[in-house]
Write a protein that holds these residues in place. Structure first.
Motif, PDB file in Angstrom:
ATOM      1  N   GLN A   5       2.634   5.862  -3.204  1.00 52.52           N
ATOM      2  CA  GLN A   5       3.520   6.178  -4.324  1.00 52.52           C
ATOM      3  C   GLN A   5       3.755   4.955  -5.199  1.00 52.52           C
ATOM      4  O   GLN A   5       3.769   5.045  -6.424  1.00 52.52           O
ATOM      5  N   VAL A   6       3.925   3.806  -4.563  1.00 55.88           N
ATOM      6  CA  VAL A   6       4.127   2.553  -5.303  1.00 55.88           C
ATOM      7  C   VAL A   6       2.885   2.212  -6.124  1.00 55.88           C
ATOM      8  O   VAL A   6       2.972   1.833  -7.289  1.00 55.88           O
ATOM      9  N   GLN A   7       1.729   2.371  -5.527  1.00 56.84           N
ATOM     10  CA  GLN A   7       0.479   2.047  -6.218  1.00 56.84           C
ATOM     11  C   GLN A   7       0.184   3.013  -7.362  1.00 56.84           C
ATOM     12  O   GLN A   7      -0.531   2.658  -8.305  1.00 56.84           O
ATOM     13  N   SER A   8       0.719   4.219  -7.289  1.00 55.56           N
ATOM     14  CA  SER A   8       0.422   5.231  -8.310  1.00 55.56           C
ATOM     15  C   SER A   8       1.267   5.069  -9.571  1.00 55.56           C
ATOM     16  O   SER A   8       1.009   5.740 -10.577  1.00 55.56           O
ATOM     17  N   LEU A   9       2.256   4.186  -9.539  1.00 56.35           N
ATOM     18  CA  LEU A   9       3.088   3.961 -10.717  1.00 56.35           C
ATOM     19  C   LEU A   9       2.276   3.269 -11.815  1.00 56.35           C
ATOM     20  O   LEU A   9       1.292   2.589 -11.545  1.00 56.35           O
ATOM     21  N   ASP A  10       2.731   3.430 -13.043  1.00 61.77           N
ATOM     22  CA  ASP A  10       2.048   2.833 -14.193  1.00 61.77           C
ATOM     23  C   ASP A  10       2.601   1.428 -14.439  1.00 61.77           C
ATOM     24  O   ASP A  10       3.736   1.266 -14.876  1.00 61.77           O
ATOM     25  N   TYR A  11       1.791   0.412 -14.151  1.00 56.63           N
ATOM     26  CA  TYR A  11       2.224  -0.972 -14.342  1.00 56.63           C
ATOM     27  C   TYR A  11       1.687  -1.583 -15.635  1.00 56.63           C
ATOM     28  O   TYR A  11       2.021  -2.727 -15.952  1.00 56.63           O
ATOM     29  N   ALA A  12       0.863  -0.857 -16.348  1.00 55.50           N
ATOM     30  CA  ALA A  12       0.277  -1.389 -17.590  1.00 55.50           C
ATOM     31  C   ALA A  12       1.368  -1.838 -18.558  1.00 55.50           C
ATOM     32  O   ALA A  12       2.406  -1.176 -18.673  1.00 55.50           O
ATOM     33  N   PRO A  13       1.178  -2.984 -19.203  1.00 49.76           N
ATOM     34  CA  PRO A  13      -0.040  -3.808 -19.283  1.00 49.76           C
ATOM     35  C   PRO A  13      -0.148  -4.875 -18.196  1.00 49.76           C
ATOM     36  O   PRO A  13      -0.964  -5.782 -18.309  1.00 49.76           O
ATOM     37  N   TYR A  14       0.668  -4.751 -17.138  1.00 48.79           N
ATOM     38  CA  TYR A  14       0.669  -5.768 -16.089  1.00 48.79           C
ATOM     39  C   TYR A  14      -0.402  -5.460 -15.040  1.00 48.79           C
ATOM     40  O   TYR A  14      -0.762  -4.304 -14.816  1.00 48.79           O
ATOM     41  N   SER A  15      -0.877  -6.514 -14.387  1.00 46.86           N
ATOM     42  CA  SER A  15      -1.826  -6.346 -13.296  1.00 46.86           C
ATOM     43  C   SER A  15      -1.069  -6.140 -11.988  1.00 46.86           C
ATOM     44  O   SER A  15       0.078  -6.578 -11.832  1.00 46.86           O
ATOM     45  N   MET A  16      -1.711  -5.466 -11.043  1.00 47.80           N
ATOM     46  CA  MET A  16      -1.070  -5.145  -9.770  1.00 47.80           C
ATOM     47  C   MET A  16      -2.097  -5.210  -8.647  1.00 47.80           C
ATOM     48  O   MET A  16      -3.250  -4.802  -8.827  1.00 47.80           O
ATOM     49  N   VAL A  17      -1.673  -5.718  -7.498  1.00 42.25           N
ATOM     50  CA  VAL A  17      -2.527  -5.758  -6.321  1.00 42.25           C
ATOM     51  C   VAL A  17      -1.652  -5.535  -5.092  1.00 42.25           C
ATOM     52  O   VAL A  17      -0.458  -5.852  -5.104  1.00 42.25           O
ATOM     53  N   SER A  18      -2.240  -4.981  -4.049  1.00 35.59           N
ATOM     54  CA  SER A  18      -1.526  -4.768  -2.787  1.00 35.59           C
ATOM     55  C   SER A  18      -2.222  -5.520  -1.666  1.00 35.59           C
ATOM     56  O   SER A  18      -3.453  -5.475  -1.546  1.00 35.59           O
ATOM     57  N   ASN A  19      -1.423  -6.218  -0.869  1.00 34.29           N
ATOM     58  CA  ASN A  19      -1.928  -6.954   0.292  1.00 34.29           C
ATOM     59  C   ASN A  19      -3.081  -7.884  -0.073  1.00 34.29           C
ATOM     60  O   ASN A  19      -4.098  -7.952   0.620  1.00 34.29           O
ATOM     61  N   GLY A  20      -2.887  -8.589  -1.190  1.00 32.07           N
ATOM     62  CA  GLY A  20      -3.825  -9.620  -1.605  1.00 32.07           C
ATOM     63  C   GLY A  20      -3.423 -10.942  -0.994  1.00 32.07           C
ATOM     64  O   GLY A  20      -3.342 -11.076   0.229  1.00 32.07           O
ATOM     65  N   ARG A  21      -3.147 -11.941  -1.845  1.00 29.59           N
ATOM     66  CA  ARG A  21      -2.722 -13.246  -1.324  1.00 29.59           C
ATOM     67  C   ARG A  21      -1.388 -13.134  -0.597  1.00 29.59           C
ATOM     68  O   ARG A  21      -1.145 -13.818   0.395  1.00 29.59           O
ATOM     69  N   PHE A  22      -0.510 -12.265  -1.062  1.00 31.23           N
ATOM     70  CA  PHE A  22       0.810 -12.093  -0.436  1.00 31.23           C
ATOM     71  C   PHE A  22       0.868 -10.740   0.277  1.00 31.23           C
ATOM     72  O   PHE A  22       0.763  -9.696  -0.356  1.00 31.23           O
ATOM     73  N   LYS A  23       1.047 -10.797   1.580  1.00 28.20           N
ATOM     74  CA  LYS A  23       1.039  -9.586   2.397  1.00 28.20           C
ATOM     75  C   LYS A  23       2.420  -9.240   2.950  1.00 28.20           C
ATOM     76  O   LYS A  23       2.562  -8.288   3.721  1.00 28.20           O
ATOM     77  N   GLY A  24       3.428 -10.006   2.511  1.00 28.77           N
ATOM     78  CA  GLY A  24       4.771  -9.807   3.053  1.00 28.77           C
ATOM     79  C   GLY A  24       5.092 -10.914   4.038  1.00 28.77           C
ATOM     80  O   GLY A  24       4.259 -11.275   4.872  1.00 28.77           O
ATOM     81  N   GLY A  25       6.285 -11.459   3.924  1.00 28.28           N
ATOM     82  CA  GLY A  25       6.698 -12.542   4.802  1.00 28.28           C
ATOM     83  C   GLY A  25       7.342 -12.056   6.085  1.00 28.28           C
ATOM     84  O   GLY A  25       7.200 -10.895   6.470  1.00 28.28           O
ATOM     85  N   PHE A  26       8.078 -12.927   6.737  1.00 30.48           N
ATOM     86  CA  PHE A  26       8.664 -12.599   8.039  1.00 30.48           C
ATOM     87  C   PHE A  26       9.600 -11.398   7.955  1.00 30.48           C
ATOM     88  O   PHE A  26       9.579 -10.528   8.836  1.00 30.48           O
ATOM     89  N   ILE A  27      10.422 -11.331   6.911  1.00 33.99           N
ATOM     90  CA  ILE A  27      11.398 -10.247   6.820  1.00 33.99           C
ATOM     91  C   ILE A  27      10.695  -8.896   6.735  1.00 33.99           C
ATOM     92  O   ILE A  27      11.043  -7.947   7.449  1.00 33.99           O
ATOM     93  N   THR A  28       9.695  -8.795   5.871  1.00 37.80           N
ATOM     94  CA  THR A  28       8.941  -7.551   5.738  1.00 37.80           C
ATOM     95  C   THR A  28       8.290  -7.175   7.059  1.00 37.80           C
ATOM     96  O   THR A  28       8.360  -6.018   7.505  1.00 37.80           O
ATOM     97  N   ARG A  29       7.656  -8.138   7.694  1.00 37.87           N
ATOM     98  CA  ARG A  29       6.922  -7.864   8.925  1.00 37.87           C
ATOM     99  C   ARG A  29       7.853  -7.554  10.094  1.00 37.87           C
ATOM    100  O   ARG A  29       7.521  -6.738  10.964  1.00 37.87           O
ATOM    101  N   HIS A  30       9.003  -8.207  10.121  1.00 35.44           N
ATOM    102  CA  HIS A  30       9.929  -8.033  11.244  1.00 35.44           C
ATOM    103  C   HIS A  30      10.729  -6.731  11.135  1.00 35.44           C
ATOM    104  O   HIS A  30      10.869  -6.009  12.129  1.00 35.44           O
ATOM    105  N   PHE A  31      11.232  -6.441   9.943  1.00 31.23           N
ATOM    106  CA  PHE A  31      12.114  -5.284   9.792  1.00 31.23           C
ATOM    107  C   PHE A  31      11.372  -3.994   9.456  1.00 31.23           C
ATOM    108  O   PHE A  31      11.915  -2.903   9.652  1.00 31.23           O
ATOM    109  N   GLY A  32      10.165  -4.098   8.932  1.00 27.41           N
ATOM    110  CA  GLY A  32       9.407  -2.902   8.630  1.00 27.41           C
ATOM    111  C   GLY A  32       8.920  -2.226   9.905  1.00 27.41           C
ATOM    112  O   GLY A  32       8.006  -2.724  10.570  1.00 27.41           O
ATOM    113  N   GLN A  33       9.538  -1.124  10.268  1.00 30.01           N
ATOM    114  CA  GLN A  33       9.196  -0.375  11.479  1.00 30.01           C
ATOM    115  C   GLN A  33       9.060   1.099  11.114  1.00 30.01           C
ATOM    116  O   GLN A  33       9.953   1.909  11.394  1.00 30.01           O
ATOM    117  N   PRO A  34       7.946   1.447  10.460  1.00 25.28           N
ATOM    118  CA  PRO A  34       7.812   2.821   9.969  1.00 25.28           C
ATOM    119  C   PRO A  34       7.906   3.871  11.063  1.00 25.28           C
ATOM    120  O   PRO A  34       8.341   4.997  10.802  1.00 25.28           O
TER     121      PRO A  34
END
Length: 266
Positions: free
Chosen positions: A183-212
């Motif tokens: 859903q996040v990737q499907s949003l319209d970001y133009a004219p901005y560029s967007m990437v997922s899990n590129g150089r930044f994949k989420g830090g400790f907080i994202t990795r620790h608290f994200g428990q889908p």
């Protein structure tokens, strides 16, 4: 409530965390640092101002009072490297993003000082994150955490060339449900560029608290500061911010919509 962070209670199941928004350095620590460090140039500047719309949308918001130079709230307290092989900053950074020293000779924090900072600054923020996510999950059945970050578009220490504008990280898909990232990737970001899990994949907080699997979903947004600032200065650019804010509002709206869907707890 703590003197080391501000927590704004919300009305929807979204918590926005801004762990690098703080600008203060306590006097006792400031006395050990070089003058250039006191300008805290590596701050995620103006995140509270950039996301000022989120409070009216009902989001919970948490942000620290103190700067990442005091202690990095988005690092593992055990010192585990989030990006093995990369040139990363420490839990208590000793150099800036430009590799310049932050401390006077012989004044870098020793292990006792690092442990003191963990207890004084790191633990209260993380306890508040844990408590708030549990409160949201208990009330709504699902919780979503947005880690709101920003960084200069050119930082040779961390990446080559110019960083994309929107950099989402979900620990390569481990920190949130696949449909949320879709859903996040499907949003319209133009004219901005967007990437997922590129150089930044989420830090400790994202990795620790994200428990889908527990219906607690986390993702990090590392936003290029060129989208809302007169970089490389720390100046906020109202005109640029006005252009990127609708994209952030659409993102926050999508996160809230996902968070308000029936949970899938197992």
């Amino acid at each position: 409530m703590s003197s080391t962070y501000t927590l704004i209670k919300g009305t929807v199941p979204l918590l926005i965390s801004m762990p690098h928004n703080g600008e203060k350095i306590p006097q006792d620590i400031a006395e050990t640092m070089v003058p250039s460090a006191l300008k805290v140039p590596d701050t995620d500047w103006h995140k509270d101002k950039l996301y000022d719309f989120a409070k009216a949308m009902g989001a919970y918001i948490i942000m620290p009072e103190y700067n990442r130079y005091v202690i990095d709230l988005n690092r593992d307290p055990d010192g585990v490297d989030l990006y093995p092989g990369a040139n990363s900053t420490e839990l208590c950074p000793t150099t800036g993003f430009d590799l310049s020293p932050l401390y006077l000779d012989g004044k870098t924090p020793d292990e006792n000082e690092i442990q003191r900072r963990i207890k004084t600054y790191w633990q209260p923020y993380h306890q508040a994150l844990s408590n708030t996510l549990a409160e949201i999950k208990g009330q709504f059945g699902r919780a979503v955490l947005l880690e709101a970050h920003s960084i200069l578009s050119h930082v040779p220490r961390f990446f080559e060339g110019q960083l994309p504008d929107f950099n989402f990280g979900t620990a390569n898909g481990a920190s949130c449900a696949p449909e949320l990232l879709e859903q996040v990737q499907s949003l319209d970001y133009a004219p901005y560029s967007m990437v997922s899990n590129g150089r930044f994949k989420g830090g400790f907080i994202t990795r620790h608290f994200g428990q889908p699997e527990q219906d607690v979903h986390a993702l990090q947004l590392e936003l290029s500061q060129r989208t809302y600032m007169n970089e490389p200065s720390p100046e906020y650019n109202e005109a640029l911010a006005a252009e990127v804010k609708p994209k952030l509002q659409a993102l926050v709206s999508a996160l809230i919509n996902f968070a308000q869907q029936p949970g899938q707890e197992k």
